[in-house]
Design an enzyme around this catalytic site. Structure first.
Site, PDB file in Angstrom:
ATOM      1  N   LYS A 198      41.539  40.716  36.388  1.00  0.00           N
ATOM      2  CA  LYS A 198      40.086  40.611  36.562  1.00  0.00           C
ATOM      3  C   LYS A 198      39.810  39.893  37.872  1.00  0.00           C
ATOM      4  O   LYS A 198      40.225  38.744  38.073  1.00  0.00           O
ATOM      5  CB  LYS A 198      39.461  39.849  35.395  1.00  0.00           C
ATOM      6  N   LYS A 214      39.675  45.206  36.006  1.00  0.00           N
ATOM      7  CA  LYS A 214      38.222  45.057  36.141  1.00  0.00           C
ATOM      8  C   LYS A 214      37.893  44.450  37.490  1.00  0.00           C
ATOM      9  O   LYS A 214      38.534  43.454  37.843  1.00  0.00           O
ATOM     10  CB  LYS A 214      37.736  44.146  35.011  1.00  0.00           C
TER      11      LYS A 214
HETATM   12  C1  PBG Z   1      32.667  36.841  31.767  1.00  0.00           C
HETATM   13  C2  PBG Z   1      32.432  38.299  31.869  1.00  0.00           C
HETATM   14  C3  PBG Z   1      31.806  38.907  32.962  1.00  0.00           C
HETATM   15  C4  PBG Z   1      31.767  40.258  32.686  1.00  0.00           C
HETATM   16  C5  PBG Z   1      32.346  40.461  31.440  1.00  0.00           C
HETATM   17  N1  PBG Z   1      32.760  39.231  30.943  1.00  0.00           N
HETATM   18  C6  PBG Z   1      31.187  38.332  34.161  1.00  0.00           C
HETATM   19  C7  PBG Z   1      31.847  37.259  34.891  1.00  0.00           C
HETATM   20  O1  PBG Z   1      33.076  37.153  34.933  1.00  0.00           O
HETATM   21  O2  PBG Z   1      31.090  36.482  35.468  1.00  0.00           O
HETATM   22  C8  PBG Z   1      31.184  41.263  33.627  1.00  0.00           C
HETATM   23  C9  PBG Z   1      31.016  42.627  33.125  1.00  0.00           C
HETATM   24  C10 PBG Z   1      30.118  43.440  33.956  1.00  0.00           C
HETATM   25  O3  PBG Z   1      29.737  43.086  35.088  1.00  0.00           O
HETATM   26  O4  PBG Z   1      29.762  44.514  33.472  1.00  0.00           O
HETATM   27  N2  PBG Z   1      33.466  36.416  30.746  1.00  0.00           N
END
Ligand code: PBG
Length: 315
Positions: A182, A235
């Site tokens: 991520k 991601k």
């Molecule tokens: C945080 C989380 C995020 C997303 C999913 N879980 C945002 C972040 O890391 O700030 C983003 C998903 C998206 O943008 O569709 N646990």
């Protein structure tokens, strides 16, 4: 005919996962994500029914927590009577054929918006104390009915600890979907708007990956896999096709791609402005993620794509 005979990759509804935002207040539209809602219970039920009738049976739930329930330690994340545990038990009773992925991270619950516990003086995230909270959260959400637990927090060592916590609680049959690679991406903006979870202080670069790093992504995938993840997530999706392709080669577990909120909104707003043909662009995005090696795709366009497919609108 011949084109479909020699087509190498395809997208079917069974490969799609619909993310859903759940709230305790009445439903509201998300300004930065046209067509996407924060659902109250009734609207959530209707949305899931609609998805099931289109063949989508997997859902990733994200809570929208009201400001008065947020605090610096995110303690609402461990409330067994909280929004997600309550909704999960209702959903499992009502839709036994569906499967639900519960998010494990503290950002929906913390007043500072970080995924972990924060030292307000230094801005440092406490890794190990956060991991212990995630283990308890995993057990609570699994007991409430979650089929798959999905740590999206990027703390080190959490997958192993979550696995151990689930097993000790007799929850061996619950799966872990690890957000393994991520990245600290600017594409999460609309999601943070939906949850009002933008970090008030600092950024998430100390725990999310540098977009410039692919070897490090491989290391994270290796670690999460070794710690017992059942499914590995990359991601965002479209900017990171090389990471997906590489993971497909180096990993033995299924790879999922999360086509995130910013990817959704880019397509939506460009389509609204008349610059892009939404159906064609979403289809191309999905088949590209599959071509790169994703077994499944989490996308806010999942339901709409399934409706085009059902109506025979995709070539
Ligand atoms: C945080 C989380 C995020 C997303 C999913 N879980 C945002 C972040 O890391 O700030 C983003 C998903 C998206 O943008 O569709 N646990």
């Amino acid at each position: 005919m011949l084109r479909s005979l020699v087509r190498e990759h395809s997208v079917s509804v069974s490969q799609l996962i619909q993310p859903l935002f759940v709230c305790a207040e009445p439903s509201s539209q998300i300004d930065q994500m046209p067509g996407i809602w924060r659902h109250d219970r009734d609207s959530l039920f209707r949305e899931i029914e609609a998805c099931l009738s289109l063949g989508i049976g997997l859902f990733a739930l994200f809570p929208v927590i009201s400001a008065d329930l947020k605090d610096s330690s995110g303690k609402e994340s461990l409330n067994p009577e909280g929004l997600i545990p309550r909704v999960l038990s209702q959903l499992k009773a009502r839709f036994p054929q569906a499967q639900f992925i519960a998010d494990l991270a503290l950002d929906p619950y913390t007043s500072h918006g970080h995924d972990g516990l924060l030292d307000p003086q230094t801005g440092v995230i406490f890794n190990d104390p956060t991991v212990r909270v995630l283990g308890r959260m995993a057990v609570m959400l699994a007991q409430a009915g979650a089929d798959i637990l999905a740590p999206s927090d990027m703390m080190d060592g959490r997958v192993g600890f979550i696995r151990q916590s689930l097993d000790l609680a007799g929850l061996q049959d619950k799966l872990i979907l690890a957000y393994a690679a991520k990245f600290a991406s600017a594409l999460y903006g609309p999601f943070r708007d939906a949850l009002s979870s933008a970090p008030g202080q600092g950024d998430k670069k100390s725990y999310q990956l540098d977009p410039a790093n692919s070897l490090e992504a491989e290391l994270e995938l290796d670690l999460d896999s070794a710690e017992g993840a059942d499914l590995l997530l990359v991601k965002p999706g479209l900017f990171y096709l090389d990471i997906i392709a590489r993971a497909k080669k180096t990993q033995k577990k299924p790879i999922l791609a999360y086509s995130v909120s910013g990817e959704y909104s880019m397509i939506e707003f460009a389509a609204q402005a008349g610059c892009l043909d939404k159906k064609k662009v979403v289809s191309e995005a999905f088949v590209s993620l599959r071509r790169a090696g994703a077994s499944g795709i989490i996308s806010y366009h999942a339901k709409e794509y399934a409706s085009w497919l059902k109506a025979g609108l995709l070539g």
